[in-house]
Design a protein around this motif. Sequence first.
Motif, PDB file in Angstrom:
ATOM      1  N   ALA A 165     -26.755   2.140 -32.171  1.00  0.00           N
ATOM      2  CA  ALA A 165     -28.264   1.920 -32.194  1.00  0.00           C
ATOM      3  C   ALA A 165     -28.667   0.536 -31.977  1.00  0.00           C
ATOM      4  N   PHE A 166     -27.831  -0.529 -32.206  1.00  0.00           N
ATOM      5  CA  PHE A 166     -28.191  -1.996 -32.073  1.00  0.00           C
ATOM      6  C   PHE A 166     -27.477  -2.434 -31.144  1.00  0.00           C
ATOM      7  N   THR A 167     -27.085  -1.769 -30.374  1.00  0.00           N
ATOM      8  CA  THR A 167     -26.151  -2.287 -28.885  1.00  0.00           C
ATOM      9  C   THR A 167     -27.159  -2.317 -27.822  1.00  0.00           C
ATOM     10  N   TYR A 168     -27.288  -3.546 -27.199  1.00  0.00           N
ATOM     11  CA  TYR A 168     -28.168  -3.429 -25.958  1.00  0.00           C
ATOM     12  C   TYR A 168     -27.516  -4.430 -24.951  1.00  0.00           C
ATOM     13  N   ASP A 169     -27.208  -3.969 -23.581  1.00  0.00           N
ATOM     14  CA  ASP A 169     -26.560  -4.809 -22.740  1.00  0.00           C
ATOM     15  C   ASP A 169     -25.176  -5.092 -23.196  1.00  0.00           C
ATOM     16  N   GLY A 170     -24.564  -4.301 -23.947  1.00  0.00           N
ATOM     17  CA  GLY A 170     -23.141  -4.702 -24.273  1.00  0.00           C
ATOM     18  C   GLY A 170     -23.081  -5.910 -25.458  1.00  0.00           C
ATOM     19  N   GLU A 171     -24.184  -6.137 -26.109  1.00  0.00           N
ATOM     20  CA  GLU A 171     -24.353  -6.916 -27.200  1.00  0.00           C
ATOM     21  C   GLU A 171     -24.721  -6.241 -28.404  1.00  0.00           C
ATOM     22  N   ILE A 172     -24.218  -6.604 -29.602  1.00  0.00           N
ATOM     23  CA  ILE A 172     -24.736  -6.054 -30.727  1.00  0.00           C
ATOM     24  C   ILE A 172     -25.918  -6.921 -31.471  1.00  0.00           C
ATOM     25  N   TYR A 173     -27.193  -6.505 -31.910  1.00  0.00           N
ATOM     26  CA  TYR A 173     -28.197  -7.482 -32.304  1.00  0.00           C
ATOM     27  C   TYR A 173     -28.121  -7.042 -33.689  1.00  0.00           C
ATOM     28  N   GLY A 174     -27.847  -6.187 -34.383  1.00  0.00           N
ATOM     29  CA  GLY A 174     -28.046  -5.915 -35.790  1.00  0.00           C
ATOM     30  C   GLY A 174     -27.116  -5.705 -36.890  1.00  0.00           C
ATOM     31  N   ALA A 175     -27.438  -6.095 -38.157  1.00  0.00           N
ATOM     32  CA  ALA A 175     -26.442  -5.700 -39.329  1.00  0.00           C
ATOM     33  C   ALA A 175     -27.280  -4.585 -39.864  1.00  0.00           C
ATOM     34  N   PRO A 176     -26.522  -3.208 -39.639  1.00  0.00           N
ATOM     35  CA  PRO A 176     -27.125  -2.116 -39.997  1.00  0.00           C
ATOM     36  C   PRO A 176     -27.302  -1.877 -41.645  1.00  0.00           C
ATOM     37  N   VAL A 177     -28.359  -1.499 -41.927  1.00  0.00           N
ATOM     38  CA  VAL A 177     -28.706  -1.337 -43.309  1.00  0.00           C
ATOM     39  C   VAL A 177     -28.975   0.140 -43.888  1.00  0.00           C
ATOM     40  N   ALA A 178     -29.659   0.910 -43.075  1.00  0.00           N
ATOM     41  CA  ALA A 178     -29.944   2.383 -43.344  1.00  0.00           C
ATOM     42  C   ALA A 178     -29.901   3.143 -42.131  1.00  0.00           C
ATOM     43  N   GLY A 200     -34.360  10.676 -19.817  1.00  0.00           N
ATOM     44  CA  GLY A 200     -33.129  11.283 -19.523  1.00  0.00           C
ATOM     45  C   GLY A 200     -31.989  10.249 -19.836  1.00  0.00           C
ATOM     46  N   GLU A 201     -30.715  10.457 -20.209  1.00  0.00           N
ATOM     47  CA  GLU A 201     -29.653   9.678 -20.528  1.00  0.00           C
ATOM     48  C   GLU A 201     -28.560  10.076 -19.798  1.00  0.00           C
ATOM     49  N   THR A 202     -27.670   9.325 -19.351  1.00  0.00           N
ATOM     50  CA  THR A 202     -26.330   9.378 -18.567  1.00  0.00           C
ATOM     51  C   THR A 202     -25.498   8.239 -19.175  1.00  0.00           C
ATOM     52  N   ASP A 203     -24.295   8.740 -20.015  1.00  0.00           N
ATOM     53  CA  ASP A 203     -23.417   7.758 -20.367  1.00  0.00           C
ATOM     54  C   ASP A 203     -23.947   6.810 -21.357  1.00  0.00           C
ATOM     55  N   GLY A 204     -24.972   7.388 -22.263  1.00  0.00           N
ATOM     56  CA  GLY A 204     -25.833   6.068 -23.238  1.00  0.00           C
ATOM     57  C   GLY A 204     -26.805   5.102 -22.290  1.00  0.00           C
ATOM     58  N   VAL A 205     -26.921   5.512 -21.054  1.00  0.00           N
ATOM     59  CA  VAL A 205     -27.898   4.734 -20.616  1.00  0.00           C
ATOM     60  C   VAL A 205     -29.224   5.527 -20.225  1.00  0.00           C
ATOM     61  N   TYR A 206     -30.277   5.008 -20.737  1.00  0.00           N
ATOM     62  CA  TYR A 206     -31.620   5.893 -20.679  1.00  0.00           C
ATOM     63  C   TYR A 206     -32.225   5.425 -19.159  1.00  0.00           C
ATOM     64  N   ASP A 207     -32.810   6.584 -18.896  1.00  0.00           N
ATOM     65  CA  ASP A 207     -33.640   6.437 -17.368  1.00  0.00           C
ATOM     66  C   ASP A 207     -35.055   6.519 -17.834  1.00  0.00           C
ATOM     67  N   PRO A 208     -35.847   5.459 -17.818  1.00  0.00           N
ATOM     68  CA  PRO A 208     -37.178   5.526 -18.242  1.00  0.00           C
ATOM     69  C   PRO A 208     -38.246   6.445 -17.234  1.00  0.00           C
TER      70      PRO A 208
END
Length: 430
Positions: A150-163, A225-233
């Motif tokens: 959920a908090f991975t974007y362009d291969g980087e993790i941006y969050g410390a998950p709380v809930a 739409g989504e393919t392999d975890g990548v969204y198509d806007p």
Amino acid sequence: MNKNKTLWGLVLMISFVLLLAACAPEREGAEEAANDDNGSDESQGNEESGQTDKPEELVVWINDEDIAQDVSAQMFDKYTEETGIEVKFERVALPDQVQELSLAGPTGDGPDLFFQPQDSLGNIVAQGLAMPIEYTDEEKAAFTDVAMDAFTYDGEIYGAPVAIETYFAYYNKSLMDSAPETIDDVFTMSQELTDASQDQYGFLVSPEFYYLYSFMNAYGGYVFGETDGVYDPTDIGLDNEGSIEGLKKYKEFIDAGLLPKTLTVDVLDGLFKEGKVGMVISGPWNMPIYKEALGDDLATAPLPMMNGEVAPSFVGVKSWLVSYYSENQEWAADLAKFMTNNENSQLYFDVTGELPPRPEILDAVEDSIYAGYTEQVPNGTLMPNIPEMSPVWDMDVAIELINNGSDVESAVKDTVQSIKDNIATMGTSE
């Protein structure tokens, strides 16, 4: 010759001692934390990351809820006791934090840490407001894959998950023995219990896209739409036949007078707490509030079946993020990991009722009141975390039009076209 060897050995020993001193961690108590059986070993010290000098204070923006303040304050006190760093918190409403950070950050008035759901991540990263957080494989393994994704974007993790949260059905056992299994059963139950003139209803759901996405998704609608975890806007499924069919199913309740045309979350919560509603759709944030109001009459269930299957729901993950503008980014990340270690995640769950995305805690939940919550999560769909998600919330416009009598298909298609236009504008402004 022996004298020279002794002198040379003494020089080497002194050099080695100085080297050890230079490499020693600056954070007090780091060694003890690393061996803490309560899980605080995940709060990282200075020795591996090369952190800058320990700051006197860290500033954190928390959500403007009393319960969030209570549990956060307990964690902050523990962190101060362990590190000597004071933690100052400011209450800033969740929807306002991103915009306020973009203004306050550059002037040095922003926080070191802030708090957001993952659907805002793409916008946050696009604006350059957050920094990635480094995790070891062991640290990542302590969270569910969904939370990390959920908090991975362009291969980087941006969050410390709380809930990890989603919505599900709460029902009043004094008004019904069990939750209706299908949406048609809900309709029948509503006909039996609803008396709008007395503010009594069988079933209430807030008229917002967040909740009504279940109707749309159950019949084949989707956001991107989504393919392999990548969204198509460019592939938007909010105005396809399934989405329209699902919202027509929802409109049946409106047309039959079983749902009020105007309804707010506050009114829904108030009526349910007063015992005037058989079943409502809400999330874990209301667990302690509803329990206090209804006591043993409160029960939960997954969403009713639609189109032959348990209705899907939006799944969200809330996390701490490190501000790009923080002058103490590594210590901010340290605090974020401390607040989401096993001990503090358990504390967060005990106080708020919201489930931390840590398997060790999830697997230990035995209270039957959480059955609807835990059973619904696997049926959920992660909210997309790309910037193009922001205009999608304009689907609330279509729902308002539908509630006021507009044709479902025209309301949906007009609104989705506007969303597509807004997304196209985002692309040209980059």
